[in-house]
Enzyme design. Structure first.
Site, mmCIF file in Angstrom:
data_model
loop_
_atom_site.group_PDB
_atom_site.id
_atom_site.type_symbol
_atom_site.label_atom_id
_atom_site.label_comp_id
_atom_site.label_asym_id
_atom_site.label_seq_id
_atom_site.Cartn_x
_atom_site.Cartn_y
_atom_site.Cartn_z
ATOM 1 N N HIS A 162 -4.336 4.578 1.433
ATOM 2 C CA HIS A 162 -3.333 4.047 1.550
ATOM 3 C C HIS A 162 -1.862 5.298 1.021
ATOM 4 C CE1 HIS A 162 0.026 0.987 0.718
ATOM 5 N NE2 HIS A 162 0.244 1.596 -0.057
ATOM 6 N N GLU A 163 -1.986 6.246 0.353
ATOM 7 C CA GLU A 163 -1.166 7.312 -0.004
ATOM 8 C C GLU A 163 -0.503 7.807 0.625
ATOM 9 O OE1 GLU A 163 1.498 6.114 -2.426
ATOM 10 O OE2 GLU A 163 0.031 4.087 -3.083
ATOM 11 N N HIS B 111 0.883 7.057 3.742
ATOM 12 C CA HIS B 111 2.367 7.181 3.701
ATOM 13 C C HIS B 111 2.844 8.297 4.009
ATOM 14 C CE1 HIS B 111 3.545 3.126 2.019
ATOM 15 N NE2 HIS B 111 2.843 3.297 1.448
#
Length: 294
Positions: free
Chosen positions: A139-140, A143
């Site tokens: 998820h990071e 980003h």
């Protein structure tokens, strides 16, 4: 990995940045008109803050969390996981950092894909299993791949400048008596800054909520396991209730960048930078069902 560019996110980032820059051009122009004799100090302050935020945003974010970069010898498993996921996401490996706090969370920071960092807390490492941790790290990395970290960093900086004028604008009066009329433009500048800060606040939150959905989709695409991220979100959200309030307050400044904000309550949810955990989990479960149908 079949990565698809999120044009909805790109359009929102472009539109948000356009509105913010237009807003701040008017804002800075207004300050110059109100304080014509202070053009140079205003330009100098804005310039220094802009350059510092752009080039040192990753270090400032890590410093604010009390995090430090860790080596492969210190956290070999964490490094190995991020290296593998970075390869799957076709990204340069970011710097790896750890923050010593009981708050289970993670965030990405940095001005570009080549100058980024992924930070996890010790609370997160102790809370999640390996599959859930991979979901959060992916998820990071999403980003970083979406480049929304840089946009949020710039947007947050512009909002901070307006807030600083609201808080410290009285210093522009130079200590002179209010009877000379100097207090009137100072009051106008503070009022204008407050309006700018409020508008920025809501623009940033509107973008932030969408970017979390986009990173959830991206993270699930990188790992191929939407259910793992969904499980991690539920685990982190549930774990917040067991974290002492003082720890939550200490980390609350990074809420806009965390995978789940370290706040609770109706007011916090109303003005949250993130969509609800329930909505995010439901979308991930829909994505899981779509993958299983292929």
């Amino acid at each position: 990995m079949k990565w698809k560019a999120d044009w909805g996110l790109r359009a929102r980032m472009g539109f948000t940045m356009f509105l913010l820059f237009a807003l701040y051009i008017v804002f800075v122009g207004g300050l110059v008109v109100i304080f014509p004799e202070r053009i140079l100090p205003i330009a100098l302050v804005f310039g220094i803050f802009s350059l510092g935020q752009f080039f040192y945003s990753d270090k400032l974010a890590l410093w604010s969390m009390g995090a430090h970069e860790v080596s492969e010898d210190e956290y070999p498993d964490l490094h190995a996981t991020i290296s593998r996921l970075s390869q799957q996401a076709d990204l340069p490996k970011p710097k790896v950092a750890v923050a010593d706090t009981r708050v289970p969370n993670a965030f990405a920071t940095g001005r570009s894909q080549k100058n980024s960092a992924v930070c996890v807390t010790t609370g997160l490492l102790q809370t999640l299993n390996q599959e859930e941790l991979e979901g959060v790290l992916a998820h990071e990395l999403a980003h970083v791949k979406n480049r929304d970290v840089m946009v949020m960093t710039i947007a947050s900086f512009l909002s901070t400048i307006a807030f600083m004028v609201v808080r410290w604008g009285w210093l522009f009066s130079g200590g002179r008596d209010s009877r000379d009329g100097n207090q009137v433009p100072v009051f106008v500048a503070i009022l204008a800054s407050l309006v700018v800060w409020i508008i920025s606040y809501f623009l940033i939150r509107a973008l932030s909520r969408y970017r979390e959905f986009a990173a959830d989709r991206g993270g699930a695409t990188i790992t191929g396991k939407p259910s793992a991220l969904a499980s991690a979100l539920l685990t982190i959200d549930g774990g917040m209730d067991r974290v002492p309030q003082e720890d939550l307050r200490e980390t609350s400044e990074m809420n806009a960048f965390f995978i789940i904000p370290a706040k609770a309550g109706f007011v916090s949810k109303l003005f949250s930078t993130h969509p609800s955990t329930e909505a995010r989990v439901e979308r991930l479960r829909d994505m899981e069902r779509e993958m299983e149908s292929y």
